[in-house]
Scaffold this active site. Structure first.
Site, short mmCIF file in Angstrom:
data_model
loop_
_atom_site.label_atom_id
_atom_site.label_comp_id
_atom_site.label_asym_id
_atom_site.label_seq_id
_atom_site.Cartn_x
_atom_site.Cartn_y
_atom_site.Cartn_z
N LYS A 186 67.08 43.17 -12.36
CA LYS A 186 66.09 44.22 -12.08
C LYS A 186 65.88 45.15 -13.27
O LYS A 186 66.03 46.37 -13.19
CB LYS A 186 66.49 45.04 -10.84
CG LYS A 186 66.52 44.23 -9.56
CD LYS A 186 66.69 45.13 -8.34
CE LYS A 186 66.72 44.36 -7.04
NZ LYS A 186 67.96 43.58 -6.82
N ASN A 203 61.44 47.35 -25.76
CA ASN A 203 62.50 47.20 -26.74
C ASN A 203 63.88 47.25 -26.09
O ASN A 203 64.77 46.48 -26.42
CB ASN A 203 62.37 48.31 -27.79
CG ASN A 203 63.39 48.17 -28.91
OD1 ASN A 203 63.38 47.18 -29.64
ND2 ASN A 203 64.30 49.15 -29.01
O1 S5P Z 1 64.02 43.82 -2.15
C1 S5P Z 1 65.10 43.35 -2.43
C2 S5P Z 1 65.32 42.70 -3.66
C3 S5P Z 1 66.55 42.12 -3.92
S1 S5P Z 1 66.69 41.16 -5.35
N1 S5P Z 1 66.13 43.38 -1.54
C4 S5P Z 1 67.36 42.83 -1.79
O2 S5P Z 1 68.24 42.88 -0.93
N2 S5P Z 1 67.61 42.22 -3.02
C5 S5P Z 1 68.93 41.66 -3.34
O3 S5P Z 1 69.22 40.60 -2.43
C6 S5P Z 1 70.09 42.63 -3.25
O4 S5P Z 1 70.35 43.20 -4.52
C7 S5P Z 1 71.26 41.74 -2.80
O5 S5P Z 1 71.88 41.16 -3.92
C8 S5P Z 1 70.59 40.63 -2.01
C9 S5P Z 1 70.64 40.80 -0.51
O6 S5P Z 1 71.96 40.72 -0.05
P1 S5P Z 1 72.30 40.71 1.51
O7 S5P Z 1 73.79 40.73 1.54
O8 S5P Z 1 71.69 41.92 2.14
O9 S5P Z 1 71.73 39.43 2.07
#
Ligand code: S5P
Length: 275
Positions: A94, A100
């Site tokens: 992210k 840069n």
């Molecule tokens: O909108 C988002 C984007 C991301 S990349 N919502 C998210 O939850 N994520 C990521 O997906 C978050 O950083 C985590 O690593 C994963 C979801 O994890 P969970 O345990 O809730 O399934």
């Protein structure tokens, strides 16, 4: 046919970016649109989880900066598991800074993300210069970028005109930007009246997927694989705690959950492409 009706194999033929092509081919080969997000703090748990979920996933998503005992050999081990089980690697970094700075964060530091991660992602908030910065490092290495067009969290600011602007940024950099982190397909989103949109074929990877609970008490919101893949047209479901739960050492349960999500995700895809 409309992009969401095409098979992964058909779509793989039309992608030039090596990371996007590899992901689509891997999904087809393994009949899995499941990505596992391995958000654990120890190298031992990290590698153990990946080794057991490996056979069932197209992709492993990492947060490498969570690992407390990180050493460069973890990357060698991760790459060996990627070769053993045939999955793509996505460091969920992210990025969100000026061109840069993100170029340095992507190439350098302890983690040297660009050297091992097929895909990474960025917030569009700085504007197109974030793509210029990241592509200066990633494009020569055959990497791909996903823009965060939407988020799964309650109260997310990434909606409406912000999401549309993210899609327009991606359209202007299709060699490197291969798709989105979003909650639904982005075909046609933010397109002007004369813009051809059936030509484009962005990948959509969707986190916030869970079969048993609706949220986590910290703003996360879960939808089912069926809602995500069949109803919203996403390509890949990203599942973290739904698979490894609270205790990463319970390997039997992790395998059972990985199989369950893999089957749910694939059934939703088959229902979507059905004529
Ligand atoms: O909108 C988002 C984007 C991301 S990349 N919502 C998210 O939850 N994520 C990521 O997906 C978050 O950083 C985590 O690593 C994963 C979801 O994890 P969970 O345990 O809730 O399934």
């Amino acid at each position: 046919s409309e992009p969401h009706r095409r098979t992964y194999a058909q779509r793989a033929l039309h992608h030039k970016n090596p990371a996007a092509k590899l992901l689509l081919e891997t999904i087809e080969r393994k009949q899995s649109n499941l990505a596992v997000s391995v958000d654990v703090a120890s190298t031992k748990d990290f590698l153990a989880i990946i080794d057991v979920v490996g056979p069932f996933v197209c992709l492993v998503k990492t947060h490498i900066d969570i690992i407390e005992d990180f050493t460069p050999s973890l990357i060698t081990d991760l790459q060996a598991l990627s070769a053993k089980h045939d999955f793509v690697i996505f460091e969920d970094r992210k990025f969100a800074d000026i061109g840069n700075t993100v170029a340095l964060q992507y190439s350098s530091g302890v983690h040297k993300i660009a050297s091992w991660s097929h895909l990474t992602n960025a917030h569009p908030v700085p504007g197109p210069s974030i793509i210029t910065g990241l592509s200066s490092i990633g494009l020569p290495l055959g990497r791909g970028l996903l823009l965060l067009a939407e988020m799964s969290t309650k109260g997310s600011l990434a909606s409406g005109s912000y999401t549309e602007a993210a899609v327009q940024m991606a359209r202007a950099h299709r060699d490197f930007v291969v798709g989105f982190i979003a909650q639904r397909r982005m075909d046609g989103v933010g397109a002007g009246p004369n813009e051809a949109t059936t030509e484009e074929d962005f990948l959509v990877l969707t986190p916030g997927v869970g079969l048993d609970v609706k949220g986590d008490g910290m703003g996360q919101q879960y939808r089912t694989p069926r809602e995500v893949v069949l109803e919203s047209g996403s390509d890949v479901i990203i599942v973290g705690r739904g698979i490894y739960g609270k205790d990463p050492s319970l390997v039997d349960n992790i395998v059972a959950q990985a199989k369950r999500y893999k089957e749910e995700g694939w059934a939703a895809y088959l229902a979507r492409i059905e004529p």
